[in-house]
Design a protein around this motif. Structure first.
Motif, PDB file in Angstrom:
ATOM      1  N   GLU A  32       0.211  13.198   2.819  1.00  0.00           N
ATOM      2  CA  GLU A  32      -0.853  12.207   2.848  1.00  0.00           C
ATOM      3  C   GLU A  32      -2.103  12.744   3.551  1.00  0.00           C
ATOM      4  O   GLU A  32      -3.165  12.129   3.499  1.00  0.00           O
ATOM      5  N   ASN A 331     -12.435   5.081   1.061  1.00  0.00           N
ATOM      6  CA  ASN A 331     -11.026   5.212   1.433  1.00  0.00           C
ATOM      7  C   ASN A 331     -10.337   3.849   1.452  1.00  0.00           C
ATOM      8  O   ASN A 331      -9.165   3.720   1.043  1.00  0.00           O
ATOM      9  N   ARG A 332     -11.054   2.846   1.914  1.00  0.00           N
ATOM     10  CA  ARG A 332     -10.457   1.494   1.955  1.00  0.00           C
ATOM     11  C   ARG A 332     -10.163   0.993   0.550  1.00  0.00           C
ATOM     12  O   ARG A 332      -9.104   0.394   0.299  1.00  0.00           O
ATOM     13  N   GLN A 334      -9.504   2.872  -2.010  1.00  0.00           N
ATOM     14  CA  GLN A 334      -8.317   3.630  -2.424  1.00  0.00           C
ATOM     15  C   GLN A 334      -7.045   2.921  -1.959  1.00  0.00           C
ATOM     16  O   GLN A 334      -6.066   2.799  -2.714  1.00  0.00           O
ATOM     17  N   ASP A 335      -7.039   2.483  -0.702  1.00  0.00           N
ATOM     18  CA  ASP A 335      -5.863   1.801  -0.151  1.00  0.00           C
ATOM     19  C   ASP A 335      -5.566   0.507  -0.905  1.00  0.00           C
ATOM     20  O   ASP A 335      -4.406   0.190  -1.207  1.00  0.00           O
ATOM     21  N   ALA A 338      -4.137   1.418  -4.362  1.00  0.00           N
ATOM     22  CA  ALA A 338      -2.770   1.932  -4.269  1.00  0.00           C
ATOM     23  C   ALA A 338      -1.764   0.802  -4.059  1.00  0.00           C
ATOM     24  O   ALA A 338      -0.650   0.832  -4.602  1.00  0.00           O
ATOM     25  N   ALA A 339      -2.156  -0.203  -3.297  1.00  0.00           N
ATOM     26  CA  ALA A 339      -1.261  -1.337  -3.035  1.00  0.00           C
ATOM     27  C   ALA A 339      -1.071  -2.208  -4.270  1.00  0.00           C
ATOM     28  O   ALA A 339      -0.118  -3.006  -4.327  1.00  0.00           O
ATOM     29  N   SER A 354      -7.865  -5.266  -7.724  1.00  0.00           N
ATOM     30  CA  SER A 354      -8.336  -4.405  -6.636  1.00  0.00           C
ATOM     31  C   SER A 354      -9.824  -4.600  -6.386  1.00  0.00           C
ATOM     32  O   SER A 354     -10.290  -4.669  -5.243  1.00  0.00           O
ATOM     33  N   THR A 437       5.722   3.294  -4.555  1.00  0.00           N
ATOM     34  CA  THR A 437       4.552   3.594  -3.745  1.00  0.00           C
ATOM     35  C   THR A 437       3.717   4.683  -4.399  1.00  0.00           C
ATOM     36  O   THR A 437       4.214   5.498  -5.175  1.00  0.00           O
ATOM     37  N   ARG A 439       1.627   7.977  -3.557  1.00  0.00           N
ATOM     38  CA  ARG A 439       1.482   9.004  -2.519  1.00  0.00           C
ATOM     39  C   ARG A 439       0.513  10.069  -3.017  1.00  0.00           C
ATOM     40  O   ARG A 439       0.587  10.488  -4.174  1.00  0.00           O
ATOM     41  N   THR A 446     -10.815  12.244   4.026  1.00  0.00           N
ATOM     42  CA  THR A 446     -11.162  11.091   4.865  1.00  0.00           C
ATOM     43  C   THR A 446     -12.339  11.398   5.779  1.00  0.00           C
ATOM     44  O   THR A 446     -12.850  10.495   6.443  1.00  0.00           O
TER      45      THR A 446
END
Length: 454
Positions: A32, A331-332, A334-335, A338-339, A354, A437, A439, A446
């Motif tokens: 990660e 990055n946020r 992306q999170d 991904a969720a 999203s 998940t 990965r 970042t």
């Protein structure tokens, strides 16, 4: 002329490639965390690459084909390519020494049922490294399509899948002329049993097996290492080097390494007081925010990466806070994305959900994520397009497990240090979805890369 000569000298200094390694090195694990300036992994010799490619292909044929044919309820799948006119699925099934289909190459998969092994037949003049059983004797039956019809008649399948599709080129490999020739040879009864192989094509191409995912981190690491070189003072001299110089440095670097780009690399410049993205012959200056989009093909797998770098001004020691915060925003998102990966969820739903969640957090996102693997813009559902943030037919398909993705998106933010100028914070990192998940294959950026003093 002086500027170009100076740039070429800096390029020569980094073009010396490490020697090709004869055998694979220990695999790099998925991570990660992305290294800021990773060492370039060893590059395999062409002979060793062929061994790896053929070994993985054999394993994929043994495992993926039975799974997808049985899950889709298809007992015979037929594909065809003509020399120098490969359809994408057939091209992915050629062994490492078969550069292209020979004359007309026809592949047939047949499931006899009752758990028996899938038959793999090639109706062509040439075998394919023992991966398919040669099943045509021209001296006995000169008509190749009649030989196909005889094979089908002997097996009497309930469904005959061929590759045609309105939605995806990956499932649209059967040309009209060859379809007509095949149909003429088939009995009326078997013509009625023809169905689309679109879903089979997509699932074959999008599915990644464990052996591929063992290799993938080193391939992505290779791309990351080359980007780190490009975004350094080895390559970039502020006030001298142009965006185009860096693009062509990438191409020369890959040529020396024996690697292939699957698209021409991009370099863009955002600058305080300048509108949009500058490129081409624009000279890189202190205080510029640089963007790159770079992808390689190696061992039949592709990478696709977008990174950002900042060229320090004299006296600066770090990236301005407003620019650093902009990457954090991306990055946020992306999170959030991904969720929202879920097996069976359409790509459109993942994108819209999203995007809605990101906007609710006060972010300004654009999401255009795509599958990756056998192709750079790979088979499978799109999760948004940069020019369409609404429903799209190409995103209607389901997200499946054991698939690789380029998590590609951007956010926009006003940067205080640039007088409130709106800046585009593009990011793209390769990732793997195991069904539960997401990965990252070799981490993600970042922190904006710093290009400091020599």
């Amino acid at each position: 002329m002086v500027r170009l000569f100076a740039a070429s000298l800096s390029t020569i200094a980094v073009l010396a490639a490490p020697p090709l390694t004869a055998a694979p090195s220990p695999p790099i694990p998925m991570s990660e965390t992305e290294q800021s300036a990773p060492a370039l992994p060893p590059i395999l010799s062409m002979r060793e690459r062929a061994k790896v490619i053929d070994g993985i292909l054999a394993e994929r044929l043994d495992t993926v084909i039975p799974q997808i044919m049985r899950e889709e309820g298809v007992d015979l799948w037929l594909m065809m390519s003509r020399e120098y006119f490969e359809e994408p699925v057939v091209a992915s099934m050629l062994d490492a020494k078969s550069m292209s289909a020979r004359r007309r190459t026809i592949l047939i998969f047949h499931d006899p049922g009752n758990g028996a092994p899938i038959e793999r037949l090639t109706v062509s003049r040439y075998g394919l490294a023992g991966l398919f059983e040669p099943s045509w004797a021209p001296e006995d039956e000169p008509d190749q399509w009649q030989a196909v019809a005889d094979i089908i008649a002997a097996r009497d399948p309930a469904k005959i899948a061929i590759n045609y599709s309105d939605i995806t080129a990956f499932g649209d490999g059967m040309t009209h002329s060859q379809f007509m020739a095949m149909s003429k040879a088939l009995s009326p009864e078997h013509r009625e049993r023809i169905v689309s192989g679109e879903t089979l094509s997509v699932r074959w191409l999008e599915t990644r097996i464990a052996s591929e995912m063992e290799l993938y981190p080193s391939i992505v690491r290779t791309a990351h290492a080359i980007i780190a070189e490009a975004f350094s003072r080895k390559v970039i001299t502020p006030g001298t080097t142009t965006a185009a110089d860096v693009q062509w440095w990438y191409r020369d670097r890959l040529a020396k390494l024996g690697l292939t780009p699957w698209f021409h690399p991009s370099i863009g410049i955002q600058r305080e007081g300048a509108q949009g993205m500058l490129d081409g012959d624009t000279v890189i200056q202190h205080g510029d925010l640089l963007w790159t989009d770079f992808g390689i093909t190696y061992l039949r797998l592709n990478t696709d990466t977008q990174h950002l770098a900042y060229v320090l001004k004299p006296g600066e020691t770090k990236v301005p806070a407003g620019l650093a915060a902009g990457l954090k925003n991306s990055n946020r998102v992306q999170d959030i994305l991904a969720a929202n990966f879920e097996v069976g969820r359409p790509g459109n739903v993942a994108m819209l959900k999203s995007r809605s969640e990101a906007i609710a957090e006060g972010l300004d996102p654009s999401i255009y994520t795509h599958p990756i693997g056998t192709h750079g813009h790979g088979a499978g559902p799109a999760i948004g397009f940069w020019d369409n943030q609404e429903y799209d037919p190409r995103g209607a398909g389901p997200i499946n497990a054991n698939t690789a993705w380029s998590i590609e998106l951007t956010t926009y933010a006003e940067v205080p240090e640039w007088g409130g100028q709106r800046v585009d914070f593009r990011t793209e990192e390769d990732a793997f979805f195991d069904g539960k998940t997401v990965r990252y294959i070799d981490g993600r950026q970042t922190e904006i890369t710093v290009i400091g003093p020599q």
